[in-house]
Design a protein around this motif. Structure first.
Motif, PDB file in Angstrom:
ATOM      1  N   GLY A 191      84.143 -46.713 -41.454  1.00  0.00           N
ATOM      2  CA  GLY A 191      82.748 -47.037 -41.681  1.00  0.00           C
ATOM      3  C   GLY A 191      81.955 -47.030 -40.399  1.00  0.00           C
ATOM      4  O   GLY A 191      82.463 -46.715 -39.321  1.00  0.00           O
ATOM      5  N   GLN A 192      80.709 -47.381 -40.542  1.00  0.00           N
ATOM      6  CA  GLN A 192      79.797 -47.443 -39.413  1.00  0.00           C
ATOM      7  C   GLN A 192      79.831 -48.848 -38.818  1.00  0.00           C
ATOM      8  O   GLN A 192      79.823 -49.832 -39.539  1.00  0.00           O
ATOM      9  N   ARG A 193      79.863 -48.910 -37.510  1.00  0.00           N
ATOM     10  CA  ARG A 193      79.892 -50.207 -36.848  1.00  0.00           C
ATOM     11  C   ARG A 193      79.195 -50.087 -35.492  1.00  0.00           C
ATOM     12  O   ARG A 193      79.051 -48.995 -34.944  1.00  0.00           O
ATOM     13  N   LYS A 194      78.777 -51.215 -34.975  1.00  0.00           N
ATOM     14  CA  LYS A 194      78.139 -51.247 -33.659  1.00  0.00           C
ATOM     15  C   LYS A 194      78.525 -52.548 -32.974  1.00  0.00           C
ATOM     16  O   LYS A 194      78.112 -53.630 -33.396  1.00  0.00           O
ATOM     17  N   GLY A 195      79.347 -52.445 -31.971  1.00  0.00           N
ATOM     18  CA  GLY A 195      79.735 -53.612 -31.206  1.00  0.00           C
ATOM     19  C   GLY A 195      78.617 -54.057 -30.276  1.00  0.00           C
ATOM     20  O   GLY A 195      77.656 -53.310 -30.037  1.00  0.00           O
ATOM     21  N   PRO A 196      78.720 -55.260 -29.733  1.00  0.00           N
ATOM     22  CA  PRO A 196      77.649 -55.795 -28.883  1.00  0.00           C
ATOM     23  C   PRO A 196      77.389 -54.950 -27.636  1.00  0.00           C
ATOM     24  O   PRO A 196      76.282 -54.988 -27.092  1.00  0.00           O
ATOM     25  N   ASN A 197      78.372 -54.190 -27.202  1.00  0.00           N
ATOM     26  CA  ASN A 197      78.188 -53.374 -25.995  1.00  0.00           C
ATOM     27  C   ASN A 197      78.007 -51.887 -26.294  1.00  0.00           C
ATOM     28  O   ASN A 197      77.922 -51.076 -25.364  1.00  0.00           O
ATOM     29  N   ASP A 198      77.951 -51.529 -27.574  1.00  0.00           N
ATOM     30  CA  ASP A 198      77.753 -50.131 -27.944  1.00  0.00           C
ATOM     31  C   ASP A 198      76.271 -49.775 -27.886  1.00  0.00           C
ATOM     32  O   ASP A 198      75.436 -50.498 -28.458  1.00  0.00           O
ATOM     33  N   PRO A 199      75.904 -48.664 -27.251  1.00  0.00           N
ATOM     34  CA  PRO A 199      74.489 -48.294 -27.199  1.00  0.00           C
ATOM     35  C   PRO A 199      73.941 -47.819 -28.534  1.00  0.00           C
ATOM     36  O   PRO A 199      72.735 -47.879 -28.775  1.00  0.00           O
ATOM     37  N   ALA A 200      74.832 -47.350 -29.429  1.00  0.00           N
ATOM     38  CA  ALA A 200      74.413 -46.861 -30.744  1.00  0.00           C
ATOM     39  C   ALA A 200      75.571 -47.035 -31.722  1.00  0.00           C
ATOM     40  O   ALA A 200      76.726 -47.197 -31.306  1.00  0.00           O
ATOM     41  N   PRO A 201      75.282 -46.995 -33.026  1.00  0.00           N
ATOM     42  CA  PRO A 201      76.368 -47.109 -34.005  1.00  0.00           C
ATOM     43  C   PRO A 201      77.358 -45.952 -33.894  1.00  0.00           C
ATOM     44  O   PRO A 201      76.995 -44.839 -33.513  1.00  0.00           O
ATOM     45  N   VAL A 202      78.613 -46.226 -34.223  1.00  0.00           N
ATOM     46  CA  VAL A 202      79.654 -45.213 -34.252  1.00  0.00           C
ATOM     47  C   VAL A 202      80.345 -45.265 -35.606  1.00  0.00           C
ATOM     48  O   VAL A 202      80.228 -46.247 -36.341  1.00  0.00           O
ATOM     49  N   PHE A 203      81.077 -44.179 -35.934  1.00  0.00           N
ATOM     50  CA  PHE A 203      81.836 -44.132 -37.181  1.00  0.00           C
ATOM     51  C   PHE A 203      83.316 -44.022 -36.863  1.00  0.00           C
ATOM     52  O   PHE A 203      83.719 -43.294 -35.960  1.00  0.00           O
ATOM     53  N   GLY A 204      84.130 -44.745 -37.634  1.00  0.00           N
ATOM     54  CA  GLY A 204      85.569 -44.629 -37.456  1.00  0.00           C
ATOM     55  C   GLY A 204      86.309 -45.709 -38.199  1.00  0.00           C
ATOM     56  O   GLY A 204      85.709 -46.527 -38.925  1.00  0.00           O
ATOM     57  N   PRO A 205      87.631 -45.759 -38.045  1.00  0.00           N
ATOM     58  CA  PRO A 205      88.435 -46.776 -38.729  1.00  0.00           C
ATOM     59  C   PRO A 205      88.074 -48.180 -38.242  1.00  0.00           C
ATOM     60  O   PRO A 205      87.778 -48.378 -37.058  1.00  0.00           O
ATOM     61  N   SER A 206      88.123 -49.124 -39.145  1.00  0.00           N
ATOM     62  CA  SER A 206      87.892 -50.521 -38.770  1.00  0.00           C
ATOM     63  C   SER A 206      88.946 -50.964 -37.759  1.00  0.00           C
ATOM     64  O   SER A 206      90.136 -50.690 -37.921  1.00  0.00           O
ATOM     65  N   THR A 207      88.490 -51.636 -36.717  1.00  0.00           N
ATOM     66  CA  THR A 207      89.407 -52.174 -35.709  1.00  0.00           C
ATOM     67  C   THR A 207      89.586 -53.685 -35.843  1.00  0.00           C
ATOM     68  O   THR A 207      90.331 -54.290 -35.074  1.00  0.00           O
ATOM     69  N   ARG A 208      88.902 -54.270 -36.814  1.00  0.00           N
ATOM     70  CA  ARG A 208      88.980 -55.727 -37.019  1.00  0.00           C
ATOM     71  C   ARG A 208      89.241 -56.003 -38.502  1.00  0.00           C
ATOM     72  O   ARG A 208      88.473 -56.671 -39.183  1.00  0.00           O
ATOM     73  N   LEU A 209      90.349 -55.442 -38.991  1.00  0.00           N
ATOM     74  CA  LEU A 209      90.705 -55.590 -40.403  1.00  0.00           C
ATOM     75  C   LEU A 209      91.341 -56.958 -40.628  1.00  0.00           C
ATOM     76  O   LEU A 209      92.243 -57.365 -39.908  1.00  0.00           O
ATOM     77  N   ASP A 210      90.867 -57.643 -41.666  1.00  0.00           N
ATOM     78  CA  ASP A 210      91.184 -59.060 -41.862  1.00  0.00           C
ATOM     79  C   ASP A 210      91.549 -59.312 -43.319  1.00  0.00           C
ATOM     80  O   ASP A 210      91.337 -58.476 -44.200  1.00  0.00           O
ATOM     81  N   ILE A 211      92.103 -60.491 -43.550  1.00  0.00           N
ATOM     82  CA  ILE A 211      92.383 -60.980 -44.895  1.00  0.00           C
ATOM     83  C   ILE A 211      91.455 -62.139 -45.211  1.00  0.00           C
ATOM     84  O   ILE A 211      90.815 -62.706 -44.322  1.00  0.00           O
ATOM     85  N   GLU A 212      91.398 -62.512 -46.489  1.00  0.00           N
ATOM     86  CA  GLU A 212      90.825 -63.791 -46.902  1.00  0.00           C
ATOM     87  C   GLU A 212      91.714 -64.339 -48.008  1.00  0.00           C
ATOM     88  O   GLU A 212      91.798 -63.749 -49.092  1.00  0.00           O
ATOM     89  N   ALA A 213      92.402 -65.436 -47.723  1.00  0.00           N
ATOM     90  CA  ALA A 213      93.281 -66.068 -48.703  1.00  0.00           C
ATOM     91  C   ALA A 213      92.436 -66.887 -49.669  1.00  0.00           C
ATOM     92  O   ALA A 213      91.774 -67.844 -49.262  1.00  0.00           O
ATOM     93  N   GLU A 214      92.458 -66.499 -50.939  1.00  0.00           N
ATOM     94  CA  GLU A 214      91.582 -67.113 -51.932  1.00  0.00           C
ATOM     95  C   GLU A 214      92.337 -67.335 -53.243  1.00  0.00           C
ATOM     96  O   GLU A 214      93.438 -66.824 -53.442  1.00  0.00           O
ATOM     97  N   MET A 215      91.689 -68.047 -54.139  1.00  0.00           N
ATOM     98  CA  MET A 215      92.077 -68.064 -55.540  1.00  0.00           C
ATOM     99  C   MET A 215      91.023 -67.317 -56.330  1.00  0.00           C
ATOM    100  O   MET A 215      89.833 -67.356 -56.000  1.00  0.00           O
ATOM    101  N   GLY A 216      91.463 -66.613 -57.377  1.00  0.00           N
ATOM    102  CA  GLY A 216      90.546 -65.916 -58.265  1.00  0.00           C
ATOM    103  C   GLY A 216      90.609 -66.511 -59.659  1.00  0.00           C
ATOM    104  O   GLY A 216      91.677 -66.930 -60.124  1.00  0.00           O
ATOM    105  N   PHE A 217      89.474 -66.547 -60.339  1.00  0.00           N
ATOM    106  CA  PHE A 217      89.375 -67.127 -61.681  1.00  0.00           C
ATOM    107  C   PHE A 217      88.842 -66.068 -62.638  1.00  0.00           C
ATOM    108  O   PHE A 217      87.922 -65.314 -62.307  1.00  0.00           O
ATOM    109  N   ILE A 218      89.443 -66.009 -63.832  1.00  0.00           N
ATOM    110  CA  ILE A 218      89.190 -64.921 -64.767  1.00  0.00           C
ATOM    111  C   ILE A 218      88.497 -65.451 -66.012  1.00  0.00           C
ATOM    112  O   ILE A 218      88.968 -66.398 -66.656  1.00  0.00           O
ATOM    113  N   VAL A 219      87.368 -64.835 -66.342  1.00  0.00           N
ATOM    114  CA  VAL A 219      86.633 -65.200 -67.553  1.00  0.00           C
ATOM    115  C   VAL A 219      87.323 -64.584 -68.762  1.00  0.00           C
ATOM    116  O   VAL A 219      87.555 -63.369 -68.804  1.00  0.00           O
ATOM    117  N   GLY A 220      87.660 -65.439 -69.726  1.00  0.00           N
ATOM    118  CA  GLY A 220      88.257 -64.962 -70.960  1.00  0.00           C
ATOM    119  C   GLY A 220      87.224 -64.701 -72.037  1.00  0.00           C
ATOM    120  O   GLY A 220      87.267 -63.692 -72.732  1.00  0.00           O
TER     121      GLY A 220
END
Length: 395
Positions: A159-188
């Motif tokens: 995707g497109q990203r722009k770090g604090p020191n980048d002069p302009a946006p760049v495209f490429g693989p995410s370098t800060r890939l993360d998880i979020e541990a959650e619970m999910g609830f399902i509507v019946g």
């Protein structure tokens, strides 16, 4: 006929009986229930075409009275003889996405998580929380088509990203890939457009719960989210566990939420307790790095569903809503690596390595258990996923 063996201390005894969708070699997916280390084929033991379907949706749409009827029948059934042809070892089945996901909304219901991110991103603000946070369950509308079941590998997003020191946006693989541990609830059972669901009507609409991993590309998210919130940094994948623990199995886990101050508006208030005492565990390449406590969540799932419908938005069978990252007050209770590593500034030990964000080949497993009756515990299984290298990175 046969008797299903339920090992002593099993997280999948008669007090649990989570539903899933499974297949065996050469057969079509259908509905089953996990009992001990076995799967009971409900299309064999019940004369109901809903159990021959490849998702739980047809059964869930039958409503709470039917859910209760089937659960009571199953508890009686697994205590005695069952047809031998209906029983399969868990190790011998393939598990599938248990529901046809209608809509997906992800919330932001942990005060610890929201406060940590506020301190990270807005260190000069007098309060780490945004002004609305304690007045309503904040959330965003995600992408149902990329909800997948445990075991489906996740391709690193580009995707497109722009770090604090980048002069302009760049495209490429995410370098800060993360998880979020959650619970999910399902509507019946859904609700019509123009109507609302109150917190005390939660159990009439919510079928059950799963573990949920809301994958997050933090660099893509940081560049895109102002002013409308998460989009491509979240929409590439959401993983859920294959077993849906019915809401009825969580009676012993029900607790009060933390004190909500200021007092919520009337539409968010109910008389029933819908905080949940669920313990999660996050493994990174086989090493436990966090144990997030769901009991700490500020907003309950009943309040999340009430807020989702309060404007008259329709809900549907198969709607999925996530709790948002689950984090406790201690460092080893943080449910996202952006918190655990404090924005990448404090690497964590993962076996013999130190890490900040996910690398290709990494495997994440999130598991969860909750109290059952009489001092027992019940399990949700796990959501386990491996990270694959990005595709089309040179566009």
């Amino acid at each position: 006929m046969t008797v299903i063996d339920i090992p002593e201390g099993s997280l999948f005894g008669a007090n649990n009986l989570p539903y899933g969708v499974f297949s065996t070699a050469g057969t079509q997916p259908r509905v089953g229930v996990r009992v001990g280390d076995s799967v009971l084929d409900l299309s064999v033991v019940f004369d109901d075409p809903a159990f021959a379907e490849p998702t739980l949706n047809a059964f869930m749409a039958q409503g709470r009275a039917r859910w209760d009827e089937v659960r009571a029948a199953l508890q009686d059934l697994v205590a005695g003889d069952v047809p031998a042809e209906a029983v399969h070892a868990v190790a011998d089945v393939t598990l599938h996405l248990p529901i046809d996901v209608a809509d997906y909304v992800d919330f932001y219901a942990s005060e610890n998580h929201a406060s940590n991110l506020g301190r990270l991103f807005r260190p000069d603000n007098p309060s780490p929380l945004m002004p609305n946070w304690k007045h309503l369950p904040v959330g965003y509308h995600g992408r149902s088509s990329t909800v997948v079941v445990s075991g489906v590998d996740i391709v690193r997003p580009c995707g497109q990203r722009k770090g604090p020191n980048d002069p302009a946006p760049v495209f490429g693989p995410s370098t800060r890939l993360d998880i979020e541990a959650e619970m999910g609830f399902i509507v019946g059972v859904g609700s019509e457009m123009g109507s609302t669901v109150t917190p005390d009507e939660f159990a009439d609409h919510c079928f059950g719960a799963v573990i949920l991993n809301d994958w997050s590309a933090r660099d893509i998210q940081a560049w895109e989210y102002v002013p409308l919130g998460p989009n491509l940094g979240k929409s590439f994948a959401t993983s859920i566990s294959p077993w849906v623990v019915p809401l009825a199995a969580l009676e012993a886990a029900r607790i009060d939420t933390p004190v909500q101050d200021p007092e919520p508006l009337p539409y968010l208030k109910g008389t029933e307790k819908w905080g949940l005492d669920i313990d999660l565990e996050v493994e990174w390449n086989g090493h436990v790095v966090s144990r997030p406590p769901y009991a700490q969540m500020y907003w309950s799932p009943a309040q999340m569903l009430a807020h989702t419908s309060v404007n008259g938005a329709a809900t549907r069978t198969g709607d999925l809503f996530g709790s948002g990252t689950i984090s406790g007050p201690e460092k080893d209770q943080r449910g996202a690596f952006i918190e655990l590593t404090w924005g990448g500034k404090e690497p964590v030990q993962v076996g013999d390595e130190t890490r900040t964000f996910l690398e290709d080949g990494d495997e994440i497993s999130i598991s969860a258990t909750a109290p059952g009756p009489d001092g027992t515990r019940i399990g949700f299984g796990e959501v386990r996923t491996r990270i694959l290298p990005a595709k089309d990175a040179g566009r």
